[in-house]
Scaffold this motif. Structure first.
Motif, PDB file in Angstrom:
ATOM      1  N   ARG A  20       0.944  -1.014  -0.495  1.00  0.00           N
ATOM      2  CA  ARG A  20      -0.028  -0.152  -0.433  1.00  0.00           C
ATOM      3  C   ARG A  20       0.812   0.976   0.074  1.00  0.00           C
ATOM      4  O   ARG A  20       0.068   1.995  -0.565  1.00  0.00           O
ATOM      5  CB  ARG A  20      -0.478  -0.063   0.976  1.00  0.00           C
ATOM      6  CG  ARG A  20      -2.340   1.045   1.064  1.00  0.00           C
ATOM      7  CD  ARG A  20      -3.194   0.880   2.044  1.00  0.00           C
ATOM      8  NE  ARG A  20      -2.678   1.119   3.265  1.00  0.00           N
ATOM      9  CZ  ARG A  20      -3.205   1.100   4.791  1.00  0.00           C
ATOM     10  NH1 ARG A  20      -4.241   0.500   4.816  1.00  0.00           N
ATOM     11  NH2 ARG A  20      -2.469   1.763   5.644  1.00  0.00           N
ATOM     12  N   LEU A  21       1.875   1.219   0.771  1.00  0.00           N
ATOM     13  CA  LEU A  21       2.906   2.645   0.990  1.00  0.00           C
ATOM     14  C   LEU A  21       3.288   2.915  -0.532  1.00  0.00           C
ATOM     15  O   LEU A  21       3.622   3.583  -0.486  1.00  0.00           O
ATOM     16  CB  LEU A  21       3.550   2.160   1.756  1.00  0.00           C
ATOM     17  CG  LEU A  21       3.208   2.447   3.355  1.00  0.00           C
ATOM     18  CD1 LEU A  21       4.091   2.229   4.389  1.00  0.00           C
ATOM     19  CD2 LEU A  21       2.855   3.883   3.693  1.00  0.00           C
ATOM     20  N   SER A  22       4.185   1.615  -1.425  1.00  0.00           N
ATOM     21  CA  SER A  22       5.001   1.922  -2.553  1.00  0.00           C
ATOM     22  C   SER A  22       4.442   1.947  -3.441  1.00  0.00           C
ATOM     23  O   SER A  22       4.383   2.611  -4.087  1.00  0.00           O
ATOM     24  CB  SER A  22       5.470  -0.037  -3.095  1.00  0.00           C
ATOM     25  OG  SER A  22       6.258  -0.278  -2.069  1.00  0.00           O
ATOM     26  N   MET A  23       2.806   1.747  -3.137  1.00  0.00           N
ATOM     27  CA  MET A  23       1.594   1.929  -4.895  1.00  0.00           C
ATOM     28  C   MET A  23       1.244   3.533  -4.286  1.00  0.00           C
ATOM     29  O   MET A  23       1.145   4.564  -5.413  1.00  0.00           O
ATOM     30  CB  MET A  23       0.292   1.174  -4.564  1.00  0.00           C
ATOM     31  CG  MET A  23       0.777  -0.045  -5.375  1.00  0.00           C
ATOM     32  SD  MET A  23       0.752   0.354  -6.727  1.00  0.00           S
ATOM     33  CE  MET A  23       0.967  -1.758  -7.220  1.00  0.00           C
ATOM     34  N   GLY A  24       0.478   4.063  -2.757  1.00  0.00           N
ATOM     35  CA  GLY A  24       0.790   4.967  -2.878  1.00  0.00           C
ATOM     36  C   GLY A  24       2.227   6.072  -2.637  1.00  0.00           C
ATOM     37  O   GLY A  24       2.263   6.996  -3.597  1.00  0.00           O
ATOM     38  N   ALA A  25       3.630   5.810  -2.233  1.00  0.00           N
ATOM     39  CA  ALA A  25       4.523   6.266  -3.411  1.00  0.00           C
ATOM     40  C   ALA A  25       4.345   6.949  -4.381  1.00  0.00           C
ATOM     41  O   ALA A  25       4.770   7.607  -5.275  1.00  0.00           O
ATOM     42  CB  ALA A  25       5.447   5.482  -2.708  1.00  0.00           C
ATOM     43  N   ILE A  26       4.095   5.873  -5.725  1.00  0.00           N
ATOM     44  CA  ILE A  26       4.075   6.206  -6.591  1.00  0.00           C
ATOM     45  C   ILE A  26       3.474   7.152  -7.201  1.00  0.00           C
ATOM     46  O   ILE A  26       3.558   7.409  -8.149  1.00  0.00           O
ATOM     47  CB  ILE A  26       3.542   4.751  -7.597  1.00  0.00           C
ATOM     48  CG1 ILE A  26       5.030   4.263  -7.236  1.00  0.00           C
ATOM     49  CG2 ILE A  26       3.197   4.523  -8.920  1.00  0.00           C
ATOM     50  CD1 ILE A  26       5.179   2.533  -7.661  1.00  0.00           C
ATOM     51  N   ILE A  27       2.054   7.299  -6.855  1.00  0.00           N
ATOM     52  CA  ILE A  27       0.885   7.719  -6.824  1.00  0.00           C
ATOM     53  C   ILE A  27       1.280   9.507  -6.718  1.00  0.00           C
ATOM     54  O   ILE A  27       1.235  10.369  -7.423  1.00  0.00           O
ATOM     55  CB  ILE A  27      -0.591   7.671  -6.348  1.00  0.00           C
ATOM     56  CG1 ILE A  27      -1.347   6.574  -7.149  1.00  0.00           C
ATOM     57  CG2 ILE A  27      -1.700   8.400  -5.903  1.00  0.00           C
ATOM     58  CD1 ILE A  27      -2.341   5.723  -6.005  1.00  0.00           C
ATOM     59  N   LEU A  28       2.078   9.852  -5.635  1.00  0.00           N
ATOM     60  CA  LEU A  28       2.114  10.953  -4.831  1.00  0.00           C
ATOM     61  C   LEU A  28       3.796  11.481  -5.965  1.00  0.00           C
ATOM     62  O   LEU A  28       3.302  12.913  -6.164  1.00  0.00           O
ATOM     63  CB  LEU A  28       2.438  10.656  -3.629  1.00  0.00           C
ATOM     64  CG  LEU A  28       1.473  10.336  -3.058  1.00  0.00           C
ATOM     65  CD1 LEU A  28       2.343   9.682  -1.299  1.00  0.00           C
ATOM     66  CD2 LEU A  28       0.718  12.036  -2.181  1.00  0.00           C
ATOM     67  N   ILE A  29       4.232  10.542  -6.505  1.00  0.00           N
ATOM     68  CA  ILE A  29       4.792  10.788  -7.120  1.00  0.00           C
ATOM     69  C   ILE A  29       4.873  11.837  -8.321  1.00  0.00           C
ATOM     70  O   ILE A  29       5.829  12.371  -8.975  1.00  0.00           O
ATOM     71  CB  ILE A  29       6.797  10.097  -7.416  1.00  0.00           C
ATOM     72  CG1 ILE A  29       7.679   9.692  -5.974  1.00  0.00           C
ATOM     73  CG2 ILE A  29       7.556  10.423  -8.315  1.00  0.00           C
ATOM     74  CD1 ILE A  29       8.478   8.975  -6.078  1.00  0.00           C
ATOM     75  N   LEU A  30       4.358  10.680  -9.013  1.00  0.00           N
ATOM     76  CA  LEU A  30       3.135  11.785  -9.674  1.00  0.00           C
ATOM     77  C   LEU A  30       2.827  12.588 -10.117  1.00  0.00           C
ATOM     78  O   LEU A  30       2.241  13.164 -10.832  1.00  0.00           O
ATOM     79  CB  LEU A  30       2.636   9.805 -10.903  1.00  0.00           C
ATOM     80  CG  LEU A  30       3.230   8.341 -10.863  1.00  0.00           C
ATOM     81  CD1 LEU A  30       2.439   7.939 -11.309  1.00  0.00           C
ATOM     82  CD2 LEU A  30       4.304   9.243 -12.399  1.00  0.00           C
ATOM     83  N   LEU A  31       1.623  12.698  -9.018  1.00  0.00           N
ATOM     84  CA  LEU A  31       1.230  14.269  -8.982  1.00  0.00           C
ATOM     85  C   LEU A  31       2.341  15.619  -8.918  1.00  0.00           C
ATOM     86  O   LEU A  31       2.005  16.371  -9.346  1.00  0.00           O
ATOM     87  CB  LEU A  31       0.790  13.542  -7.577  1.00  0.00           C
ATOM     88  CG  LEU A  31      -0.701  12.676  -7.702  1.00  0.00           C
ATOM     89  CD1 LEU A  31      -1.633  12.538  -6.851  1.00  0.00           C
ATOM     90  CD2 LEU A  31      -1.935  13.128  -8.309  1.00  0.00           C
ATOM     91  N   VAL A  32       3.688  15.103  -7.928  1.00  0.00           N
ATOM     92  CA  VAL A  32       3.917  16.385  -7.913  1.00  0.00           C
ATOM     93  C   VAL A  32       5.148  15.747  -7.315  1.00  0.00           C
ATOM     94  O   VAL A  32       5.576  15.125  -7.009  1.00  0.00           O
ATOM     95  CB  VAL A  32       3.964  17.300  -6.276  1.00  0.00           C
ATOM     96  CG1 VAL A  32       3.789  16.085  -4.935  1.00  0.00           C
ATOM     97  CG2 VAL A  32       4.667  17.990  -5.681  1.00  0.00           C
ATOM     98  N   ARG A  33       6.162  16.298  -8.124  1.00  0.00           N
ATOM     99  CA  ARG A  33       7.657  16.001  -8.206  1.00  0.00           C
ATOM    100  C   ARG A  33       7.896  16.210  -6.205  1.00  0.00           C
ATOM    101  O   ARG A  33       7.964  17.404  -6.328  1.00  0.00           O
ATOM    102  CB  ARG A  33       8.241  16.811  -8.858  1.00  0.00           C
ATOM    103  CG  ARG A  33      10.354  16.739  -9.125  1.00  0.00           C
ATOM    104  CD  ARG A  33      10.522  17.591 -10.122  1.00  0.00           C
ATOM    105  NE  ARG A  33       9.693  17.368 -10.985  1.00  0.00           N
ATOM    106  CZ  ARG A  33      10.709  17.946 -11.956  1.00  0.00           C
ATOM    107  NH1 ARG A  33      11.554  18.372 -12.690  1.00  0.00           N
ATOM    108  NH2 ARG A  33       9.851  17.547 -13.955  1.00  0.00           N
ATOM    109  N   PRO A  34       8.924  15.786  -6.124  1.00  0.00           N
ATOM    110  CA  PRO A  34       9.224  15.422  -4.600  1.00  0.00           C
ATOM    111  C   PRO A  34      10.439  16.655  -4.600  1.00  0.00           C
ATOM    112  O   PRO A  34      11.422  16.868  -5.527  1.00  0.00           O
ATOM    113  CB  PRO A  34      10.243  14.024  -4.363  1.00  0.00           C
ATOM    114  CG  PRO A  34       9.349  12.845  -5.561  1.00  0.00           C
ATOM    115  CD  PRO A  34       8.870  13.770  -6.786  1.00  0.00           C
TER     116      PRO A  34
END
Length: 295
Positions: A43-57
């Motif tokens: 769940r965290l890995s998928m969340g990380a992918i989504i967040l990185i796609l939404l905004v550049r860290p």
């Protein structure tokens, strides 16, 4: 008037809470397949992918002194997520949420700098005792222990967020910390999940990641633009009650009269603590303090 303005801010906050608890309730089936740590990792890995796609860290803005706090935030998120999901293997959802809620509630009471504020975590603890009923044979110390670990993780998350809240706020901070949390959960999660990962599990993990943290964060951010932090925090004190409701509807987890009274005490304590709290200019941002981190 925009579409989001057609929905009252309290409606956005309530929807965010329902999304969090729905994600937690729906995680139970996956826990049975890949284990709590495996579920947390996926769940965290998928969340990380989504967040990185939404905004550049915001990697370029990180200073050397920020690194320990960012790592600590990620680790706290991972510990909280694994601990909470492990608790769901042993105790019902409403009880796990109530115990986890003791973490931020205690932080709020201590930061108020008023001794009288300590009555609220004490009241919530009484509520938890009524919910867990340690005097009965059904008491599960393992589940309570894991939920307590999640509570500590949430408390540490809040304290570290306060340190760095003026540097990285909102989705920018999540795009930094959630990948770290995924890596932390991987140390236990990969051994648990290995051999059990299927395309269906990956799709389910993606859906759970949207329910928590992506959708709740977006809704909370919109709500906070139109609500005072005190009002928002008071409303979010209903979280344990929503956990109990979703546990009843989705997981068929029945609660007795004492447990319902216990939930009511936790909700009352959370609302009272938030209404009594005040932020100064050096406190964490509203989004950072009230954000539902993946748990």
């Amino acid at each position: 008037m925009t579409r989001t303005q057609l929905v009252p801010p309290w409606g956005l906050a309530v929807t965010a809470m329902l999304s969090v608890q729905l994600g937690s309730a729906l995680s139970v089936d996956m826990i049975g397949t890949v284990g709590p740590a495996g579920t947390a990792w996926l769940r965290l890995s998928m969340g990380a992918i989504i967040l990185i796609l939404l905004v550049r860290p915001p990697l370029r803005t990180i200073r050397r002194q920020d690194v320990p706090t960012i790592l600590g935030l990620g680790l706290a998120t991972g510990v909280m997520t694994v601990g909470f999901l492990a608790a769901l293997e042993h105790i019902d959802l409403g009880t796990a949420v109530a115990i986890e809620f003791l973490g931020p509630l205690t932080v709020a009471a201590i930061r108020s700098h008023q001794r009288s504020a300590l009555v609220w975590p004490a009241l919530a603890l009484l509520g938890v005792v009524l919910m867990t009923q340690p005097w009965r044979g059904e008491f599960d110390p393992t589940g309570v222990g894991f939920a307590a670990i999640a509570a500590v993780g949430w408390a540490v998350y809040i304290l570290l967020t306060q340190r760095i809240g003026d540097r990285f706020t909102g989705i920018g901070s999540l795009s930094l910390t959630v990948p770290i949390a995924a890596l932390a959960a991987a140390t236990i999660g990969i051994p648990q999940a290995v051999g059990e990962i299927t395309p269906g599990i990956l799709v389910a993990a993606l859906g759970l990641a949207i329910l928590l943290p992506v959708l709740p964060f977006a809704l909370e951010m919109l709500a906070l633009r139109r609500m005072t932090p005190a009002a928002f925090g008071t409303l979010m004190a209903l979280e344990p009650a929503f956990g109990m409701l979703l546990g009843l509807i989705i997981l068929q987890q029945q609660l007795g009269a004492l447990q319902i009274i216990g939930i009511a005490l936790v909700v009352l304590a959370g609302a009272a603590a938030q209404r009594g709290g005040r932020r100064d200019h050096h406190s964490a941002t509203p989004q950072a303090e009230t954000l539902h981190v993946p748990g």
